[in-house]
Design an enzyme around this catalytic site. Structure first.
Site, PDB file in Angstrom:
ATOM      1  N   SER A  10      17.587  19.735 -14.467  1.00 60.65           N
ATOM      2  CA  SER A  10      16.512  20.706 -14.720  1.00 60.65           C
ATOM      3  C   SER A  10      16.982  22.022 -15.030  1.00 60.65           C
ATOM      4  O   SER A  10      18.045  22.599 -14.449  1.00 60.65           O
ATOM      5  CB  SER A  10      15.877  20.834 -13.209  1.00 60.65           C
ATOM      6  OG  SER A  10      14.937  21.955 -13.456  1.00 60.65           O
ATOM      7  N   HIS A  56       0.825  -1.197  -0.057  1.00 60.80           N
ATOM      8  CA  HIS A  56      -0.082   0.084   0.134  1.00 60.80           C
ATOM      9  C   HIS A  56       0.908   1.290  -0.187  1.00 60.80           C
ATOM     10  O   HIS A  56       0.537   2.382   0.518  1.00 60.80           O
ATOM     11  CB  HIS A  56      -0.797   0.140   1.263  1.00 60.80           C
ATOM     12  CG  HIS A  56      -1.745  -1.125   1.408  1.00 60.80           C
ATOM     13  ND1 HIS A  56      -2.864  -1.426   0.717  1.00 60.80           N
ATOM     14  CD2 HIS A  56      -1.351  -2.402   2.064  1.00 60.80           C
ATOM     15  CE1 HIS A  56      -3.420  -2.668   0.963  1.00 60.80           C
ATOM     16  NE2 HIS A  56      -2.628  -3.331   1.880  1.00 60.80           N
TER      17      HIS A  56
END
Length: 437
Positions: free
Chosen positions: A239, A109
């Site tokens: 970036s 999960h």
């Protein structure tokens, strides 16, 4: 000619002499007039081979050319992809062996669960890739040739050419297949081979896409946690705005390509589902996109994945820190069992640990501090009988079960036999892959 038709050596030699002299410009001009791709080439080839013109395309249909060619290309394409897939499996197998015993947080999960090892998690990726290898190999090995079947698959035109001799028609069908690298033909066809064949091939490629998407998504998540990263060149920019970033661009590219591969499957099944009777033409334009894009996407995907798996980077200290943040909670059952062995009451111990765990959790969640459960346990006189055992009870290696052994068994029993199939290709294929962009 072999079966007795009046075809001369001169005609054959004329065609052989011009087989690579393809006048694409003339074929394009012819297609503008005829609106027929195959016949445009037949006409141009006949102009180049005037003696052979009467027997070019004799008894054949466009699908004799197109479908048989597609099957050759599909087979060749799978033969190109399979060794690359095996090379990816080889790289991941070496990685799994190297890190077979390195404990890491397992997740269910997307929440911290029992520990596993880096190598064991890698084997989950490999196992899916082994299924893909089997699917692609089966798709290749199941391929047959369309052969010489005629307009609706009845071989009527060839039966007429051989004056009703069905045995010669059957021999022609098999000879054409063997000359084209196939051992057999599909026993029945319409005008085309069944588009179910495309479904099986594209389905196997699409399934590979789902495997790679899952694996590369895991790598992207691990990169976010700074536990594992894909290769990153010294001059690479993550970036344009944030110089510190090390974006997992290769894994992101794989996920992008994989999603495209997954969606291509729906084109293949829909095309098969709407083939009316012996065939309709609405498959043609669709297949030119679907088949080529499926193979080209898989090719780019595996090349990128080769680059990733040749240089995965692991940060054990980061992994260790994450384990230390969660392991105190995971160790509580071990602490209870140790107290019980010293004569303690399980229910009393459970309650004490429950209270201390909630206190430690509040420090983590509300104040952003490190997990101090073990400090709290150590400070409580109730746990004095087991304080000298805490290091052993908190050793991450004792929380990974048989993970390391499972890696060894899996690599030996499941992976090694598959890599053996490609041993002649792996050295050639598995060389450093540099991505140009």
């Amino acid at each position: 000619q072999e079966l007795g038709l009046e075809i001369t050596d001169e005609q054959i030699n004329e065609m052989v002499a011009n087989i690579h002299d393809i006048d694409f410009a003339a074929a394009a001009e012819e297609e503008r007039l005829t609106r027929h791709d195959v016949m445009s080439h037949v006409h141009v080839f006949a102009n180049q081979c005037p003696n052979a013109a009467p027997i070019i395309h004799l008894g054949a249909t466009s699908c004799f050319v197109g479908d048989n060619t597609d099957l050759i290309i599909i087979k060749d394409g799978l033969n190109l992809l399979l060794p690359r897939l095996a090379a990816v499996i080889q790289n991941l197998s070496q990685f799994a062996e190297e890190y077979r015993s390195l404990p890491t947080l397992g997740f269910t999960h997307l929440q911290p669960a029992q520990l596993t090892t880096v190598g064991k998690r890698t084997c989950l990726w490999i196992q899916d890739l082994l299924m893909d290898e089997r699917n692609l190999r089966r798709a290749r090995d199941d391929l047959k040739f369309r052969g010489a079947k005629g307009t609706t698959g009845t071989q009527a035109s060839f039966l007429q050419l051989f004056n009703g001799d069905g045995s010669k028609v059957a021999k022609l069908d098999l000879l054409v297949a063997k000359l084209s690298g196939f051992d057999s033909t599909y026993p029945v066809t319409g005008q085309t081979y069944s588009r179910k064949v495309d479904v099986q091939v594209v389905g196997a490629l699409s399934s590979l896409g789902s495997t790679v998407h899952k694996m590369c998504s895991d790598i992207r998540l691990l990169a976010n946690m700074k536990e594992i990263e894909e290769p990153f060149e010294t001059s690479q920019i993550g970036s344009s705005a944030m110089p510190y970033k090390r974006n997992p661009m290769r894994s992101e590219r794989c996920c992008a390509l994989a999603r495209h591969m997954i969606t291509i499957y729906f084109n293949a099944v829909q095309t098969h589902s709407v083939q009316w009777f012996e065939r309709t033409l609405d498959d043609s334009a669709n297949r030119r996109l679907t088949l080529s894009e499926a193979f080209l996407s898989a090719d780019a995907l595996l090349l990128t994945l080769l680059n990733i798996t040749q240089g995965l980077v692991v940060y054990p200290k980061v992994i260790e820190r994450h384990i230390k943040q969660e392991l105190p909670f995971m160790s509580t059952e071990n602490l209870i069992m140790a107290i019980v062995k010293k004569g303690g009451d399980r229910q009393i111990c459970h309650e004490k640990i429950r209270v201390l765990s909630h206190q430690a959790a509040a420090e983590v969640k509300q104040n952003g501090r490190d997990n101090d459960l073990i400090d709290r346990v150590s400070a409580d006189p109730y746990f004095a009988p087991i304080l000298d055992e805490l290091d052993k009870l908190l050793d991450p290696a004792t929380f990974t079960g048989r993970a390391s052994e499972q890696v060894g068994e899996f690599l030996k029993d499941e992976v090694s036999p598959i890599l053996e199939l490609y041993k002649g290709d792996l050295t050639r294929i598995n060389k450093p892959v540099a991505l140009t962009i």
